[in-house]
Design a protein around this motif. Structure first.
Motif, short mmCIF file in Angstrom:
data_model
loop_
_atom_site.label_atom_id
_atom_site.label_comp_id
_atom_site.label_asym_id
_atom_site.label_seq_id
_atom_site.Cartn_x
_atom_site.Cartn_y
_atom_site.Cartn_z
N SER A 129 0.86 -1.18 0.00
CA SER A 129 0.00 0.00 0.00
C SER A 129 0.90 1.24 0.00
O SER A 129 1.98 1.23 0.59
CB SER A 129 -0.87 0.00 1.26
OG SER A 129 -1.39 1.27 1.52
N PHE A 143 0.72 3.97 1.63
CA PHE A 143 0.74 4.77 2.84
C PHE A 143 2.05 4.56 3.60
O PHE A 143 2.64 3.48 3.57
CB PHE A 143 -0.47 4.46 3.72
CG PHE A 143 -1.78 5.00 3.16
CD1 PHE A 143 -1.85 5.60 1.92
CD2 PHE A 143 -2.93 4.89 3.89
CE1 PHE A 143 -3.05 6.10 1.42
CE2 PHE A 143 -4.14 5.38 3.41
CZ PHE A 143 -4.19 5.99 2.17
N SER A 199 -1.86 1.33 -5.34
CA SER A 199 -2.82 2.24 -4.70
C SER A 199 -4.17 1.59 -4.42
O SER A 199 -4.90 2.02 -3.53
CB SER A 199 -3.02 3.49 -5.56
OG SER A 199 -3.62 3.14 -6.79
N ARG A 213 -4.76 0.46 -0.73
CA ARG A 213 -4.61 1.45 0.36
C ARG A 213 -5.81 1.36 1.31
O ARG A 213 -6.82 0.73 0.99
CB ARG A 213 -4.47 2.86 -0.20
CG ARG A 213 -5.74 3.42 -0.80
CD ARG A 213 -5.51 4.75 -1.50
NE ARG A 213 -6.76 5.29 -2.00
CZ ARG A 213 -7.32 4.96 -3.14
NH1 ARG A 213 -6.76 4.05 -3.92
NH2 ARG A 213 -8.46 5.52 -3.52
N GLU A 214 -5.69 2.00 2.45
CA GLU A 214 -6.77 2.03 3.44
C GLU A 214 -7.95 2.84 2.91
O GLU A 214 -7.82 3.61 1.97
CB GLU A 214 -6.23 2.67 4.74
CG GLU A 214 -7.22 2.74 5.88
CD GLU A 214 -7.73 1.39 6.37
OE1 GLU A 214 -8.58 0.80 5.68
OE2 GLU A 214 -7.30 0.95 7.43
N GLN A 215 -9.09 2.65 3.52
CA GLN A 215 -10.29 3.41 3.15
C GLN A 215 -10.02 4.90 3.32
O GLN A 215 -9.44 5.33 4.32
CB GLN A 215 -11.46 2.99 4.03
CG GLN A 215 -12.75 3.71 3.71
CD GLN A 215 -13.91 3.22 4.57
OE1 GLN A 215 -13.74 2.43 5.49
NE2 GLN A 215 -15.10 3.68 4.24
N GLU A 216 -10.45 5.69 2.36
CA GLU A 216 -10.32 7.14 2.44
C GLU A 216 -11.52 7.68 3.22
O GLU A 216 -12.66 7.53 2.80
CB GLU A 216 -10.30 7.75 1.03
CG GLU A 216 -9.15 7.28 0.16
CD GLU A 216 -7.81 7.87 0.56
OE1 GLU A 216 -7.78 8.85 1.33
OE2 GLU A 216 -6.79 7.36 0.09
N GLY A 254 -12.00 10.87 4.00
CA GLY A 254 -12.36 12.21 3.57
C GLY A 254 -12.06 13.24 4.64
O GLY A 254 -11.53 12.95 5.70
N ASN A 255 -12.42 14.46 4.36
CA ASN A 255 -12.20 15.56 5.30
C ASN A 255 -13.48 15.75 6.08
O ASN A 255 -14.37 16.51 5.68
CB ASN A 255 -11.80 16.83 4.54
CG ASN A 255 -11.43 17.95 5.47
OD1 ASN A 255 -11.27 17.75 6.66
ND2 ASN A 255 -11.28 19.14 4.91
N THR A 284 -16.98 13.22 1.26
CA THR A 284 -15.74 13.37 0.48
C THR A 284 -14.79 12.18 0.66
O THR A 284 -13.61 12.28 0.37
CB THR A 284 -14.98 14.69 0.81
OG1 THR A 284 -14.43 14.61 2.13
CG2 THR A 284 -15.87 15.90 0.67
N GLY A 285 -15.32 11.03 1.09
CA GLY A 285 -14.50 9.83 1.28
C GLY A 285 -15.11 8.64 0.55
O GLY A 285 -15.86 8.80 -0.41
N GLU A 286 -14.79 7.46 1.03
CA GLU A 286 -15.23 6.22 0.39
C GLU A 286 -16.12 5.42 1.33
O GLU A 286 -16.01 5.53 2.55
CB GLU A 286 -14.03 5.32 0.08
CG GLU A 286 -13.08 5.83 -0.95
CD GLU A 286 -11.94 4.85 -1.15
OE1 GLU A 286 -11.81 4.34 -2.29
OE2 GLU A 286 -11.20 4.58 -0.18
#
Length: 194
Positions: free
Chosen positions: A53, A55, A80, A83-86, A88-89, A122-124
């Motif tokens: 990943s 990160f 990519s 990678r870990e779950q996004e 978001g902000n 804004t994430g997954e």
């Protein structure tokens, strides 16, 4: 295939388990244990493909693991899609500080909807992560020894995150979202061998 799960939470770094670019104590203990196991095992000539990943914590773990794998790693890919779950902000702007209530609110919503289905602003969602993990598995892992111009390999070592590893297992064993929700993440530096 030898998937390997690894992820340090920022709070663990604050407690002294990790510090910036240095491998965490858990990573170092795991690597030391792996080296000792390898010395006690008969010599192996497996050709290994290392998939990592992007990160920072997983890159650090992969660097530490390479010393144990010595000359067996024939290829390393930073992937990519594992990678870990996004998330978001998700914090509200309250000056220069983070308010835990923002994250707690979204975690509560996630528990109502389910970790697989809830999408962070804004994430997954977990379903998004599942889709990219499944794409990686079918496009990369299943075809690993059919690529023209690449040396065949005997094993794949995957350095990824606990949640991502659960999605690998979900698609591999055809788990339903209900089954997925009943399985917990692996501990840091825990290894799954498939």
């Amino acid at each position: 295939m030898h998937p390997y799960s690894r992820h340090d939470h920022p709070a663990e770094q604050e407690r002294g388990y990790g510090n910036g670019n240095a491998p965490s104590m858990r990573t170092l203990r795991y690597t030391s244990s792996l080296q000792q196991q390898q010395r006690q095992s008969p010599p192996r000539n497996d050709r290994v493909h290392l998939v990592v990943s992007p990160f920072e914590r997983t890159l650090q773990t992969a660097r530490a693991m390479r010393t144990s794998l010595e000359h067996r790693v024939v290829r390393t890919d930073i992937e990519s899609r594992i990678r870990e779950q996004e998330f978001g902000n998700i914090q509200q702007h309250r000056g220069d500080r983070f308010d835990e209530r923002d994250f707690a609110y979204h975690r509560a919503q996630q528990q109502k909807v389910g970790r697989f289905w809830y999408r962070f602003p804004t994430g997954e969602s977990g379903a998004d992560v599942y889709d990219r993990v499944k794409s990686w598995w079918f496009e990369s892992v299943l075809n690993v020894n059919t690529r023209v111009g690449y040396e065949p390999i005997d094993a794949i070592v995957v350095v990824t995150h606990g949640l991502t590893m659960r999605f690998v297992l979900m698609q591999l064993f055809s788990w339903s979202p209900t089954t997925f929700h009943s399985v917990w993440n692996a501990d840091n530096c825990e290894m799954y061998v498939l």
